[in-house]
Design a protein around this motif. Structure first.
Motif, PDB file in Angstrom:
ATOM      1  N   PHE A   7       0.836  -1.200   0.000  1.00 21.44           N
ATOM      2  CA  PHE A   7       0.000   0.000   0.000  1.00 21.44           C
ATOM      3  C   PHE A   7       0.870   1.249   0.000  1.00 21.44           C
ATOM      4  O   PHE A   7       0.580   2.226  -0.703  1.00 21.44           O
ATOM      5  CB  PHE A   7      -0.928  -0.011   1.220  1.00 21.44           C
ATOM      6  N   TRP A  10       2.166   1.812  -3.410  1.00 17.77           N
ATOM      7  CA  TRP A  10       1.059   2.311  -4.254  1.00 17.77           C
ATOM      8  C   TRP A  10       0.849   3.813  -4.020  1.00 17.77           C
ATOM      9  O   TRP A  10       0.682   4.579  -4.968  1.00 17.77           O
ATOM     10  CB  TRP A  10      -0.219   1.534  -3.934  1.00 17.77           C
ATOM     11  N   ARG A  14       1.727   7.042  -6.838  1.00 22.29           N
ATOM     12  CA  ARG A  14       0.699   7.987  -7.291  1.00 22.29           C
ATOM     13  C   ARG A  14       0.848   9.367  -6.636  1.00 22.29           C
ATOM     14  O   ARG A  14       0.016  10.236  -6.841  1.00 22.29           O
ATOM     15  CB  ARG A  14      -0.692   7.401  -7.009  1.00 22.29           C
ATOM     16  N   TYR A  44      -9.000   4.561  -3.548  1.00 22.38           N
ATOM     17  CA  TYR A  44      -8.759   3.756  -4.754  1.00 22.38           C
ATOM     18  C   TYR A  44      -9.595   4.294  -5.922  1.00 22.38           C
ATOM     19  O   TYR A  44      -9.125   4.353  -7.063  1.00 22.38           O
ATOM     20  CB  TYR A  44      -9.116   2.289  -4.506  1.00 22.38           C
ATOM     21  N   LYS A  45     -10.820   4.689  -5.634  1.00 17.76           N
ATOM     22  CA  LYS A  45     -11.685   5.253  -6.675  1.00 17.76           C
ATOM     23  C   LYS A  45     -11.070   6.516  -7.256  1.00 17.76           C
ATOM     24  O   LYS A  45     -11.030   6.694  -8.483  1.00 17.76           O
ATOM     25  CB  LYS A  45     -13.063   5.566  -6.082  1.00 17.76           C
ATOM     26  N   TYR A  47      -8.055   7.381  -7.531  1.00 17.89           N
ATOM     27  CA  TYR A  47      -6.850   7.139  -8.333  1.00 17.89           C
ATOM     28  C   TYR A  47      -7.026   6.014  -9.358  1.00 17.89           C
ATOM     29  O   TYR A  47      -6.055   5.524  -9.907  1.00 17.89           O
ATOM     30  CB  TYR A  47      -5.663   6.856  -7.411  1.00 17.89           C
ATOM     31  N   ASN A  49      -8.125   2.872  -9.192  1.00 20.54           N
ATOM     32  CA  ASN A  49      -7.908   1.453  -8.868  1.00 20.54           C
ATOM     33  C   ASN A  49      -9.271   0.820  -8.581  1.00 20.54           C
ATOM     34  O   ASN A  49      -9.628   0.528  -7.441  1.00 20.54           O
ATOM     35  CB  ASN A  49      -6.973   1.326  -7.656  1.00 20.54           C
ATOM     36  N   GLU A  52      -9.745  -2.897  -6.705  1.00 18.07           N
ATOM     37  CA  GLU A  52      -9.661  -2.877  -5.239  1.00 18.07           C
ATOM     38  C   GLU A  52     -10.859  -2.148  -4.642  1.00 18.07           C
ATOM     39  O   GLU A  52     -11.395  -2.535  -3.607  1.00 18.07           O
ATOM     40  CB  GLU A  52      -8.364  -2.193  -4.801  1.00 18.07           C
ATOM     41  N   MET A  53     -11.276  -1.066  -5.297  1.00 19.21           N
ATOM     42  CA  MET A  53     -12.427  -0.297  -4.824  1.00 19.21           C
ATOM     43  C   MET A  53     -13.666  -1.173  -4.743  1.00 19.21           C
ATOM     44  O   MET A  53     -14.357  -1.213  -3.717  1.00 19.21           O
ATOM     45  CB  MET A  53     -12.692   0.881  -5.771  1.00 19.21           C
TER      46      MET A  53
END
Length: 284
Positions: A7, A10, A14, A44-45, A47, A49, A52-53
């Motif tokens: 994480f 990640w 970003r 996550y939404k 960016y 992803n 995962e979201m």
């Protein structure tokens, strides 16, 4: 590499701000905090992803978390990642609404009102808008104003319509402020025509960059409705509306400069052509 380290990588890839806060949130999520899990899902939404979201929001929805249901429904409405459908969104909004989620109530009502993924049902829409309004949703109050004004899902009631518009405006809902301006400008809903009251509401809506309200302020100053006639101030409002894309306001500016300043008139003619071309493209 463990989940925490992945994480962190990640986040760094970003260039997410506030690393320490998000790492703390991730730790809470790993310990089972439903609020933290949803926050991570929304990160996550943000960016992109979506895999995962969806995994996190689905997990929380299965636990009957109304906020997760609401957010998952929003994702389906937006069509993120090519998943879900309006029918699934409707079902999720309904489940979240039944659990007391006020924004889900409002969105469910919208779907019934507009016939999205279901038949138009004004009575069900009215029921859920009323529930949402009771919980303080200004958009629901505004829509109830429309329904009482037009007799949709309920009987026409000018007094209740006006009351809901005012309640919505008090919560800073811009469309309600603009509607109140029009009501007093035109003398609707059994109200006496009142230019000054109309201008008050147009100004409040204009502070939120409501383009029609700004145009109307220009019109009132141009013609002296409720204020001293002031063409310069009228042009300032028209120019502001033009910047926000209003074609009629731009035409007013063009008309003014054709009589006063040929160089400025040419510039605003170009602006008008540009807006009209954009409008044509939007209509294709």
């Amino acid at each position: 590499m463990d989940k925490y380290a992945k994480f962190l990588v990640w986040l760094k890839e970003r260039e997410v701000d506030n690393l320490a806060i998000w790492l703390q949130e991730f730790e809470l999520a790993e310990k089972g905090s439903e609020k933290a899990i949803i926050n991570i899902a929304l990160l996550y939404k943000q960016y992109g992803n979506f895999g995962e979201m969806y995994d996190l929001l689905n997990e929380m929805s299965e636990r009957k978390n109304s906020e997760a249901m609401y957010e998952l429904a929003n994702c389906y409405i937006e069509g993120l990642g090519g998943k879900g459908s309006e029918h699934q969104a409707l079902s999720l909004y309904k489940s979240a609404a039944q659990l007391g989620h006020r924004d889900a109530m409002n969105n469910l009502a919208d779907m019934y009102f507009n016939g999205e993924a279901t038949e138009v049902d004004e009575k069900k829409a009215f029921f859920w808008f009323e529930k949402a309004a009771e919980l303080g949703v200004p958009e629901a109050m505004y829509t109830l104003g429309i329904m009482y004004e037009q007799g949709l899902g309920t009987k026409c009631n000018a007094s209740k319509a006006l009351d809901y518009y005012k309640r919505s405006a008090a919560l800073q809902y811009v469309e309600a402020k603009y509607r109140l301006g029009m009501i007093f400008y035109s003398g609707e809903l059994n109200q006496q025509q009142n230019d000054r009251e109309a201008i008050n509401w147009f100004r409040q809506a204009g502070e939120h960059f409501h383009v029609d309200a700004i145009y109307n302020l220009g019109y009132c100053y141009e013609h002296g409705h409720g204020v001293m006639q002031d063409v310069d101030r009228a042009m300032a409002y028209y120019k502001q509306a033009s910047i926000l894309g209003d074609i009629e306001a731009t035409k007013r500016v063009v008309d003014y400069y054709e009589k006063a300043n040929s160089i400025e008139a040419t510039k605003w003619h170009e602006k008008l052509k540009s807006l009209e071309n954009l409008n044509e493209l939007d209509g294709i």
